[in-house]
Design a protein around this motif. Structure first.
Motif, PDB file in Angstrom:
ATOM      1  N   GLN A 196       0.842  -1.204   0.000  1.00  0.00           N
ATOM      2  CA  GLN A 196       0.000   0.000   0.000  1.00  0.00           C
ATOM      3  C   GLN A 196       0.875   1.252   0.000  1.00  0.00           C
ATOM      4  OE1 GLN A 196      -2.297  -1.582   3.539  1.00  0.00           O
ATOM      5  NE2 GLN A 196      -4.014  -0.874   2.295  1.00  0.00           N
ATOM      6  N   CYS A 197       1.501   1.499  -1.117  1.00  0.00           N
ATOM      7  CA  CYS A 197       2.471   2.594  -1.222  1.00  0.00           C
ATOM      8  C   CYS A 197       1.843   3.962  -0.959  1.00  0.00           C
ATOM      9  CB  CYS A 197       3.124   2.584  -2.602  1.00  0.00           C
ATOM     10  SG  CYS A 197       4.007   1.052  -2.981  1.00  0.00           S
ATOM     11  N   GLU A 198       0.557   4.109  -1.266  1.00  0.00           N
ATOM     12  CA  GLU A 198      -0.095   5.409  -1.125  1.00  0.00           C
ATOM     13  C   GLU A 198      -0.182   5.879   0.323  1.00  0.00           C
ATOM     14  OE1 GLU A 198      -3.117   2.136  -0.977  1.00  0.00           O
ATOM     15  OE2 GLU A 198      -1.442   2.658  -2.302  1.00  0.00           O
ATOM     16  N   ILE A 199      -0.059   4.960   1.297  1.00  0.00           N
ATOM     17  CA  ILE A 199      -0.103   5.381   2.706  1.00  0.00           C
ATOM     18  C   ILE A 199       1.204   5.077   3.436  1.00  0.00           C
ATOM     19  CG2 ILE A 199      -2.617   5.169   2.877  1.00  0.00           C
ATOM     20  CD1 ILE A 199      -2.195   2.477   4.316  1.00  0.00           C
ATOM     21  N   CYS A 200       2.242   4.733   2.687  1.00  0.00           N
ATOM     22  CA  CYS A 200       3.523   4.381   3.307  1.00  0.00           C
ATOM     23  C   CYS A 200       4.284   5.641   3.704  1.00  0.00           C
ATOM     24  CB  CYS A 200       4.368   3.554   2.337  1.00  0.00           C
ATOM     25  SG  CYS A 200       6.008   3.141   2.983  1.00  0.00           S
ATOM     26  N   PRO A 201       4.750   5.726   4.947  1.00  0.00           N
ATOM     27  CA  PRO A 201       5.446   6.941   5.412  1.00  0.00           C
ATOM     28  C   PRO A 201       6.805   7.173   4.744  1.00  0.00           C
ATOM     29  CG  PRO A 201       5.592   5.210   7.051  1.00  0.00           C
ATOM     30  CD  PRO A 201       4.625   4.724   6.010  1.00  0.00           C
ATOM     31  N   ILE A 202       7.392   6.121   4.173  1.00  0.00           N
ATOM     32  CA  ILE A 202       8.694   6.304   3.534  1.00  0.00           C
ATOM     33  C   ILE A 202       8.619   6.128   2.015  1.00  0.00           C
ATOM     34  CG2 ILE A 202      10.029   5.732   5.599  1.00  0.00           C
ATOM     35  CD1 ILE A 202      10.428   2.910   4.493  1.00  0.00           C
ATOM     36  N   ALA A 203       7.417   6.177   1.469  1.00  0.00           N
ATOM     37  CA  ALA A 203       7.225   6.041   0.016  1.00  0.00           C
ATOM     38  C   ALA A 203       8.007   7.079  -0.792  1.00  0.00           C
ATOM     39  CB  ALA A 203       5.740   6.113  -0.326  1.00  0.00           C
ATOM     40  N   PRO A 204       8.147   8.343  -0.317  1.00  0.00           N
ATOM     41  CA  PRO A 204       8.901   9.329  -1.100  1.00  0.00           C
ATOM     42  C   PRO A 204      10.361   8.937  -1.347  1.00  0.00           C
ATOM     43  CG  PRO A 204       7.591  10.423   0.581  1.00  0.00           C
ATOM     44  CD  PRO A 204       7.528   8.961   0.874  1.00  0.00           C
ATOM     45  N   PHE A 205      10.870   8.019  -0.532  1.00  0.00           N
ATOM     46  CA  PHE A 205      12.272   7.625  -0.661  1.00  0.00           C
ATOM     47  C   PHE A 205      12.445   6.261  -1.336  1.00  0.00           C
ATOM     48  CE2 PHE A 205      11.452   9.980   3.252  1.00  0.00           C
ATOM     49  CZ  PHE A 205      12.231  11.116   3.050  1.00  0.00           C
ATOM     50  N   CYS A 206      11.343   5.639  -1.724  1.00  0.00           N
ATOM     51  CA  CYS A 206      11.379   4.260  -2.213  1.00  0.00           C
ATOM     52  C   CYS A 206      11.733   4.205  -3.703  1.00  0.00           C
ATOM     53  CB  CYS A 206      10.026   3.585  -1.972  1.00  0.00           C
ATOM     54  SG  CYS A 206      10.007   1.844  -2.476  1.00  0.00           S
ATOM     55  N   LYS A 207      12.901   3.657  -4.010  1.00  0.00           N
ATOM     56  CA  LYS A 207      13.375   3.569  -5.391  1.00  0.00           C
ATOM     57  C   LYS A 207      12.567   2.551  -6.201  1.00  0.00           C
ATOM     58  CE  LYS A 207      18.079   5.111  -4.405  1.00  0.00           C
ATOM     59  NZ  LYS A 207      19.534   4.789  -4.466  1.00  0.00           N
ATOM     60  N   ALA A 208      12.076   1.497  -5.547  1.00  0.00           N
ATOM     61  CA  ALA A 208      11.261   0.519  -6.266  1.00  0.00           C
ATOM     62  C   ALA A 208       9.965   1.163  -6.744  1.00  0.00           C
ATOM     63  CB  ALA A 208      10.954  -0.677  -5.380  1.00  0.00           C
ATOM     64  N   ARG A 209       9.367   1.982  -5.897  1.00  0.00           N
ATOM     65  CA  ARG A 209       8.140   2.671  -6.293  1.00  0.00           C
ATOM     66  C   ARG A 209       8.407   3.654  -7.424  1.00  0.00           C
ATOM     67  NH1 ARG A 209       4.432   7.239  -3.430  1.00  0.00           N
ATOM     68  NH2 ARG A 209       2.442   6.632  -4.369  1.00  0.00           N
ATOM     69  N   GLN A 210       9.512   4.360  -7.318  1.00  0.00           N
ATOM     70  CA  GLN A 210       9.864   5.349  -8.355  1.00  0.00           C
ATOM     71  C   GLN A 210      10.052   4.690  -9.723  1.00  0.00           C
ATOM     72  OE1 GLN A 210      13.361   7.251  -6.728  1.00  0.00           O
ATOM     73  NE2 GLN A 210      12.241   8.031  -4.940  1.00  0.00           N
ATOM     74  N   SER A 211      10.548   3.438  -9.709  1.00  0.00           N
ATOM     75  CA  SER A 211      10.797   2.731 -10.972  1.00  0.00           C
ATOM     76  C   SER A 211       9.677   1.757 -11.335  1.00  0.00           C
ATOM     77  CB  SER A 211      12.128   1.983 -10.895  1.00  0.00           C
ATOM     78  OG  SER A 211      12.091   1.009  -9.857  1.00  0.00           O
ATOM     79  N   GLY A 212       8.606   1.736 -10.528  1.00  0.00           N
ATOM     80  CA  GLY A 212       7.481   0.855 -10.800  1.00  0.00           C
ATOM     81  C   GLY A 212       7.768  -0.616 -10.522  1.00  0.00           C
ATOM     82  N   GLN A 213       8.732  -0.882  -9.629  1.00  0.00           N
ATOM     83  CA  GLN A 213       9.130  -2.259  -9.336  1.00  0.00           C
ATOM     84  C   GLN A 213       8.656  -2.749  -7.966  1.00  0.00           C
ATOM     85  OE1 GLN A 213      11.171  -4.258 -11.744  1.00  0.00           O
ATOM     86  NE2 GLN A 213      10.008  -2.649 -12.789  1.00  0.00           N
ATOM     87  N   GLN A 214       7.765  -1.986  -7.315  1.00  0.00           N
ATOM     88  CA  GLN A 214       7.368  -2.357  -5.954  1.00  0.00           C
ATOM     89  C   GLN A 214       6.595  -3.667  -5.884  1.00  0.00           C
ATOM     90  OE1 GLN A 214       6.144   0.114  -7.737  1.00  0.00           O
ATOM     91  NE2 GLN A 214       4.024   0.659  -7.225  1.00  0.00           N
ATOM     92  N   LYS A 215       5.972  -4.094  -7.011  1.00  0.00           N
ATOM     93  CA  LYS A 215       5.257  -5.368  -7.018  1.00  0.00           C
ATOM     94  C   LYS A 215       6.113  -6.508  -7.562  1.00  0.00           C
ATOM     95  CE  LYS A 215       0.593  -3.427  -7.244  1.00  0.00           C
ATOM     96  NZ  LYS A 215      -0.711  -3.420  -7.960  1.00  0.00           N
ATOM     97  N   VAL A 216       7.362  -6.176  -7.901  1.00  0.00           N
ATOM     98  CA  VAL A 216       8.314  -7.187  -8.385  1.00  0.00           C
ATOM     99  C   VAL A 216       9.306  -7.558  -7.285  1.00  0.00           C
ATOM    100  CG1 VAL A 216      10.144  -7.666 -10.055  1.00  0.00           C
ATOM    101  CG2 VAL A 216       8.124  -6.345 -10.753  1.00  0.00           C
ATOM    102  N   LEU A 217       9.785  -6.534  -6.598  1.00  0.00           N
ATOM    103  CA  LEU A 217      10.772  -6.757  -5.544  1.00  0.00           C
ATOM    104  C   LEU A 217      10.076  -7.044  -4.219  1.00  0.00           C
ATOM    105  CD1 LEU A 217      13.243  -3.868  -6.482  1.00  0.00           C
ATOM    106  CD2 LEU A 217      13.510  -6.325  -6.938  1.00  0.00           C
ATOM    107  N   PRO A 218      10.708  -7.797  -3.336  1.00  0.00           N
ATOM    108  CA  PRO A 218      12.066  -8.342  -3.477  1.00  0.00           C
ATOM    109  C   PRO A 218      12.089  -9.642  -4.274  1.00  0.00           C
ATOM    110  CG  PRO A 218      11.185  -9.008  -1.378  1.00  0.00           C
ATOM    111  CD  PRO A 218      10.129  -8.139  -2.013  1.00  0.00           C
TER     112      PRO A 218
END
Length: 342
Positions: A196-218
């Motif tokens: 749930q990246c939309e409510i994650c407190p550290i989402a602004p720093f997440c490189k996987a989210r920035q590259s669209g890989q949050q559902k691939v990694l880890p």
């Protein structure tokens, strides 16, 4: 306050952390017990066990002076009973070597039986406020996404890298809130599937989210060999009593259960039993099978009822059995058997 990973996570944890009884204390003994119980077990399942255990053994001295059978009885149903054996032995060691006081350094805690780097880090940071990483599966997943790490986190090399990353992040910050914040974030928001990246407190720093890989990694691929074992499990009765034996060293050590052999036939069971106990068996009936799954093996227990014509020393009534530390697998067998004869 500076907007960074640490401050965002700690602030989120302080306002949103989950409520558990072990979070109401900084007693290292209580935290240790909770962390051992939480290994391979959900938090919801652990809560009643933790409360009963701490009420019974509220000090390390009481745990150390208890019998192993008493400890096993309180542990009954939690599984992975070697954990209970290790905490009993460790409590005795702490009384002998540390005068009943839980050690307060990472190095000394890590030397205790049954305690690995994660548990040592959790105790050090939560109980003592020490800057020590506590790397579990949640943390491996979060850091992998946060830094877009493409290594397989099941491998030691990747885990070592993540340990160093977390160690650097902890410097100068509240280690207890940071470590527990990662635990809660992984359990509630940065989950294995559909984070749930939309409510994650550290989402602004997440490189996987920035590259669209949050559902691939880890990437987490474990090579696990799983063994399937078929047993003939004997419900052996004499009048209204049941034969139960205490397991030797190894899996389910010291717990009670029914006699079972890895054989293909109940008639071979009779031969093996008579060879071992010098008492003849009569085969009465078949009662289906029960499956019990361990981490690396699955038991298929084919249940047969036998009777003996004279008593053995290891006979127990149902009331007696309720007082024994019986393995979960064999409690399932007994429950299944009793249901079939109602």
């Amino acid at each position: 306050m500076q907007n960074n990973i640490q401050n965002n996570l700690i602030s989120w944890y302080n306002h949103n952390h989950r409520q558990f009884p072990w979070r109401e204390t900084t007693n290292p003994y209580y935290i240790w017990i909770s962390e051992i119980m939480l290994q391979q077990t959900t938090t919801e399942a652990v809560i009643p066990y933790y409360k009963r255990f701490i009420q019974t053994f509220d000090t390390i001295d009481k745990l150390a002076s208890a019998s192993l059978e008493e400890v096993y009885k309180l542990w009954e149903g939690l599984g992975y009973y070697r954990r209970a054996k290790h905490i009993h032995e460790t409590a005795q060691l702490i009384c002998e070597k540390y005068d009943g006081q839980f050690p307060d350094t990472y190095e000394d805690i890590l030397k205790l039986k049954g305690i690995g780097p994660y548990t040592a880090g959790a105790i050090c940071s939560i109980a003592y406020g020490l800057s020590a990483p506590a790397i579990d599966g949640n943390v491996l997943r979060i850091i992998s996404r946060l830094y877009a790490l493409t290594e397989n986190i099941a491998l030691p090399k990747a885990q070592k890298n993540i340990f160093h990353i977390v160690n650097d992040l902890l410097i100068g910050y509240d280690a207890s809130a940071f470590n527990q914040g990662l635990m809660d974030l992984g359990a509630t928001i940065c989950r294995p599937l559909n984070p749930q990246c939309e409510i994650c407190p550290i989402a602004p720093f997440c490189k996987a989210r920035q590259s669209g890989q949050q559902k691939v990694l880890p990437i987490s691929i474990k090579n696990i060999k799983h063994k399937e074992i078929n047993y003939i499990t004997g419900i052996i009765t004499y009048q209204d009593q049941y034969v139960m034996i205490q397991n030797p060293a190894g899996l389910l050590e010291n717990l009670y259960g029914f006699i079972q052999y890895e054989l293909e036939s109940p008639y071979r069971f009779i031969e093996e039993f008579e060879k071992q106990y010098y008492i003849s068996l009569s085969l009465v009936s078949y009662h289906g099978q029960v499956k019990h799954v361990f981490t690396h093996r699955t038991w298929h227990m084919h249940i047969y009822h036998f009777t003996i014509s004279k008593p053995l020393s290891s006979l127990y009534s149902l009331n007696d059995i309720s007082q024994l530390p019986v393995s979960t697998a064999h409690l399932k067998v007994l429950k299944h058997y009793l249901k079939t004869i109602e």
